[in-house]
Design a protein around this motif. Structure first.
Motif, PDB file in Angstrom:
ATOM      1  N   GLY A 151       0.793  -1.231   0.000  1.00  0.00           N
ATOM      2  CA  GLY A 151       0.000   0.000   0.000  1.00  0.00           C
ATOM      3  C   GLY A 151       0.817   1.270   0.000  1.00  0.00           C
ATOM      4  O   GLY A 151       0.346   2.312   0.448  1.00  0.00           O
ATOM      5  N   GLY A 152       2.063   1.205  -0.475  1.00  0.00           N
ATOM      6  CA  GLY A 152       2.876   2.414  -0.543  1.00  0.00           C
ATOM      7  C   GLY A 152       3.118   3.018   0.827  1.00  0.00           C
ATOM      8  O   GLY A 152       3.428   2.324   1.791  1.00  0.00           O
ATOM      9  N   MET A 153       2.963   4.321   0.933  1.00  0.00           N
ATOM     10  CA  MET A 153       3.246   5.021   2.179  1.00  0.00           C
ATOM     11  C   MET A 153       2.232   4.694   3.276  1.00  0.00           C
ATOM     12  O   MET A 153       2.483   4.956   4.446  1.00  0.00           O
ATOM     13  CB  MET A 153       3.281   6.534   1.938  1.00  0.00           C
ATOM     14  CG  MET A 153       4.428   6.964   1.042  1.00  0.00           C
ATOM     15  SD  MET A 153       6.031   6.534   1.747  1.00  0.00           S
ATOM     16  CE  MET A 153       6.979   6.169   0.266  1.00  0.00           C
ATOM     17  N   ARG A 154       1.097   4.076   2.893  1.00  0.00           N
ATOM     18  CA  ARG A 154       0.147   3.632   3.906  1.00  0.00           C
ATOM     19  C   ARG A 154       0.741   2.550   4.795  1.00  0.00           C
ATOM     20  O   ARG A 154       0.231   2.269   5.879  1.00  0.00           O
ATOM     21  CB  ARG A 154      -1.129   3.103   3.240  1.00  0.00           C
ATOM     22  CG  ARG A 154      -1.971   4.167   2.568  1.00  0.00           C
ATOM     23  CD  ARG A 154      -3.373   3.667   2.293  1.00  0.00           C
ATOM     24  NE  ARG A 154      -3.385   2.520   1.403  1.00  0.00           N
ATOM     25  CZ  ARG A 154      -3.487   2.597   0.077  1.00  0.00           C
ATOM     26  NH1 ARG A 154      -3.572   3.781  -0.504  1.00  0.00           N
ATOM     27  NH2 ARG A 154      -3.503   1.520  -0.665  1.00  0.00           N
ATOM     28  N   CYS A 155       1.840   1.940   4.345  1.00  0.00           N
ATOM     29  CA  CYS A 155       2.461   0.860   5.108  1.00  0.00           C
ATOM     30  C   CYS A 155       3.153   1.353   6.375  1.00  0.00           C
ATOM     31  O   CYS A 155       3.678   0.539   7.149  1.00  0.00           O
ATOM     32  CB  CYS A 155       3.451   0.101   4.230  1.00  0.00           C
ATOM     33  SG  CYS A 155       2.634  -0.798   2.889  1.00  0.00           S
ATOM     34  N   ALA A 156       3.127   2.650   6.624  1.00  0.00           N
ATOM     35  CA  ALA A 156       3.539   3.158   7.933  1.00  0.00           C
ATOM     36  C   ALA A 156       2.642   2.547   9.006  1.00  0.00           C
ATOM     37  O   ALA A 156       3.062   2.360  10.153  1.00  0.00           O
ATOM     38  CB  ALA A 156       3.446   4.684   7.972  1.00  0.00           C
ATOM     39  N   TYR A 157       1.419   2.207   8.622  1.00  0.00           N
ATOM     40  CA  TYR A 157       0.472   1.574   9.548  1.00  0.00           C
ATOM     41  C   TYR A 157       1.009   0.223  10.022  1.00  0.00           C
ATOM     42  O   TYR A 157       1.007  -0.074  11.223  1.00  0.00           O
ATOM     43  CB  TYR A 157      -0.874   1.403   8.857  1.00  0.00           C
ATOM     44  CG  TYR A 157      -1.946   0.750   9.709  1.00  0.00           C
ATOM     45  CD1 TYR A 157      -2.740   1.507  10.559  1.00  0.00           C
ATOM     46  CD2 TYR A 157      -2.159  -0.632   9.648  1.00  0.00           C
ATOM     47  CE1 TYR A 157      -3.717   0.918  11.345  1.00  0.00           C
ATOM     48  CE2 TYR A 157      -3.137  -1.232  10.431  1.00  0.00           C
ATOM     49  CZ  TYR A 157      -3.907  -0.458  11.270  1.00  0.00           C
ATOM     50  OH  TYR A 157      -4.869  -1.058  12.050  1.00  0.00           O
ATOM     51  N   SER A 158       1.474  -0.617   9.097  1.00  0.00           N
ATOM     52  CA  SER A 158       1.986  -1.931   9.488  1.00  0.00           C
ATOM     53  C   SER A 158       3.287  -1.808  10.260  1.00  0.00           C
ATOM     54  O   SER A 158       3.571  -2.625  11.149  1.00  0.00           O
ATOM     55  CB  SER A 158       2.177  -2.838   8.266  1.00  0.00           C
ATOM     56  OG  SER A 158       3.092  -2.299   7.354  1.00  0.00           O
ATOM     57  N   ALA A 159       4.090  -0.782   9.955  1.00  0.00           N
ATOM     58  CA  ALA A 159       5.328  -0.560  10.714  1.00  0.00           C
ATOM     59  C   ALA A 159       4.993  -0.277  12.177  1.00  0.00           C
ATOM     60  O   ALA A 159       5.612  -0.839  13.095  1.00  0.00           O
ATOM     61  CB  ALA A 159       6.123   0.593  10.110  1.00  0.00           C
ATOM     62  N   GLY A 160       4.002   0.577  12.408  1.00  0.00           N
ATOM     63  CA  GLY A 160       3.580   0.870  13.772  1.00  0.00           C
ATOM     64  C   GLY A 160       2.999  -0.354  14.459  1.00  0.00           C
ATOM     65  O   GLY A 160       3.276  -0.609  15.638  1.00  0.00           O
ATOM     66  N   ALA A 161       2.212  -1.133  13.728  1.00  0.00           N
ATOM     67  CA  ALA A 161       1.621  -2.344  14.296  1.00  0.00           C
ATOM     68  C   ALA A 161       2.695  -3.347  14.695  1.00  0.00           C
ATOM     69  O   ALA A 161       2.631  -3.959  15.771  1.00  0.00           O
ATOM     70  CB  ALA A 161       0.653  -2.965  13.285  1.00  0.00           C
ATOM     71  N   LEU A 162       3.687  -3.527  13.828  1.00  0.00           N
ATOM     72  CA  LEU A 162       4.793  -4.444  14.135  1.00  0.00           C
ATOM     73  C   LEU A 162       5.548  -3.997  15.383  1.00  0.00           C
ATOM     74  O   LEU A 162       5.897  -4.817  16.240  1.00  0.00           O
ATOM     75  CB  LEU A 162       5.757  -4.529  12.957  1.00  0.00           C
ATOM     76  CG  LEU A 162       5.365  -5.439  11.795  1.00  0.00           C
ATOM     77  CD1 LEU A 162       6.364  -5.296  10.654  1.00  0.00           C
ATOM     78  CD2 LEU A 162       5.292  -6.893  12.244  1.00  0.00           C
ATOM     79  N   MET A 163       5.795  -2.702  15.490  1.00  0.00           N
ATOM     80  CA  MET A 163       6.542  -2.208  16.643  1.00  0.00           C
ATOM     81  C   MET A 163       5.743  -2.336  17.936  1.00  0.00           C
ATOM     82  O   MET A 163       6.323  -2.514  19.011  1.00  0.00           O
ATOM     83  CB  MET A 163       6.976  -0.757  16.413  1.00  0.00           C
ATOM     84  CG  MET A 163       8.063  -0.612  15.345  1.00  0.00           C
ATOM     85  SD  MET A 163       9.473  -1.715  15.616  1.00  0.00           S
ATOM     86  CE  MET A 163      10.015  -1.202  17.242  1.00  0.00           C
ATOM     87  N   ALA A 164       4.432  -2.278  17.848  1.00  0.00           N
ATOM     88  CA  ALA A 164       3.616  -2.528  19.035  1.00  0.00           C
ATOM     89  C   ALA A 164       3.749  -3.980  19.473  1.00  0.00           C
ATOM     90  O   ALA A 164       3.842  -4.275  20.669  1.00  0.00           O
ATOM     91  CB  ALA A 164       2.147  -2.195  18.747  1.00  0.00           C
ATOM     92  N   LEU A 165       3.788  -4.893  18.517  1.00  0.00           N
ATOM     93  CA  LEU A 165       3.978  -6.312  18.840  1.00  0.00           C
ATOM     94  C   LEU A 165       5.340  -6.547  19.482  1.00  0.00           C
ATOM     95  O   LEU A 165       5.486  -7.377  20.384  1.00  0.00           O
ATOM     96  CB  LEU A 165       3.844  -7.164  17.568  1.00  0.00           C
ATOM     97  CG  LEU A 165       2.439  -7.240  16.963  1.00  0.00           C
ATOM     98  CD1 LEU A 165       2.476  -7.927  15.604  1.00  0.00           C
ATOM     99  CD2 LEU A 165       1.476  -7.979  17.896  1.00  0.00           C
TER     100      LEU A 165
END
Length: 281
Positions: free
Chosen positions: A16-30
């Motif tokens: 999803g391009g720059m929307r993947c900042a969302y998954s980066a944040g989710a991963l870091m929460a995990l």
């Protein structure tokens, strides 16, 4: 849902391009909240491909540095560069290789397997490259983010032409791959379920119409992936994490404030997710 002894966890991040900042944040929460640093495997494509590589190498600080600091530059994204809106070579050769060096030496022996999906233009199929398959990881990352007319035409790997594997590939294919690799529990992080920007949708729709051959069909499928992904909600072994509303960042919007807010949304959604809480209780 709780983790039973011996259960294998997979984390799947959509593109999803720059929307993947969302998954980066989710991963870091995990990582930070639940100490999930060694799942059985991680799968990513497109904008999430670099993130899962850093994750497998346990370069968690670099995930934050890349998304919160390094990507917000016009050297990477500029809508005024009509035929090179996203400079993939800058991303790979400057950011991944230098400014936030991906330590390739850590990937070969990583306890977590990673898979990056890229599409073979010779046959139209998505192939998954991993730390079990010999290849130049940087060229795989370059291919994973390549979109004809927007960045490069393609990337050559082992004599074949490759592009972004997320184009036209709904996240069910990633779930299938995770199951093939023996995953029992899958944490699905979907950056693509909502396209907030009408401008982005119109742009991609026109792009699909102008793209010849099967690429046009691939792009049209990408625009309507959400309908295909609803089946995921019925799988009791999948924890499906997606934005509650449209993300602040869009595919081509890499403003620092928007990336930060999108990252924070992903982080917060994981922290507040009841299934995740139960999984690690």
């Amino acid at each position: 849902m709780r983790i039973e002894s011996g259960k294998k966890i997979a984390i799947i991040c959509s593109g999803g391009g720059m929307r993947c900042a969302y998954s980066a944040g989710a991963l870091m929460a995990l990582v930070e909240k639940y100490k999930l640093t060694e799942p059985h495997l991680v799968i990513g494509s497109s904008g999430s491909a670099g993130t899962v590589a850093y994750f497998a190498a346990k370069q968690f600080d670099e995930i934050k540095n890349v998304w919160l600091n390094l990507l917000s530059t016009k050297k990477l994204v500029s809508v005024w560069r009509i035929w090179n809106i996203i400079d993939i070579d800058y991303l790979v050769d400057i950011i991944f290789k230098k400014e936030a060096r991906l330590k390739v030496e850590l990937l070969g022996n990583a306890s977590t397997k990673y898979f990056i999906g890229i599409r073979n233009l010779e046959n139209g199929l998505v192939e998954h490259y991993s730390n079990d398959r010999y290849s130049d990881i940087f060229e795989v990352l370059r291919a994973s983010k390549t979109m004809p007319l927007i960045s490069r035409d393609s990337v050559i790997i082992n004599g074949n032409r490759y592009i972004d594997g997320f184009m036209g590939s709904n996240i069910n294919s990633s779930v299938k791959k995770a199951k093939e690799e023996g995953a029992d529990v899958m944490i699905m992080i979907d950056n693509s379920s909502i396209i907030k920007s009408k401008t982005e949708f119109i742009f991609l729709r026109i792009y699909a119409l102008l793209t010849p051959g099967h690429m046009g069909s691939i792009l049209k499928n990408y625009l309507y992936n959400d309908v295909k992904n609803k089946i995921l909600l019925k799988d009791k072994n999948i924890i499906y994490i997606k934005p509650r509303h449209g993300l602040y960042a869009s595919m081509f919007n890499n403003k620092k404030t928007r990336l930060k807010r999108t990252y924070e949304m992903g982080y917060d959604n994981v922290i507040r997710n009841k299934e995740i809480q139960s999984l690690f209780s």
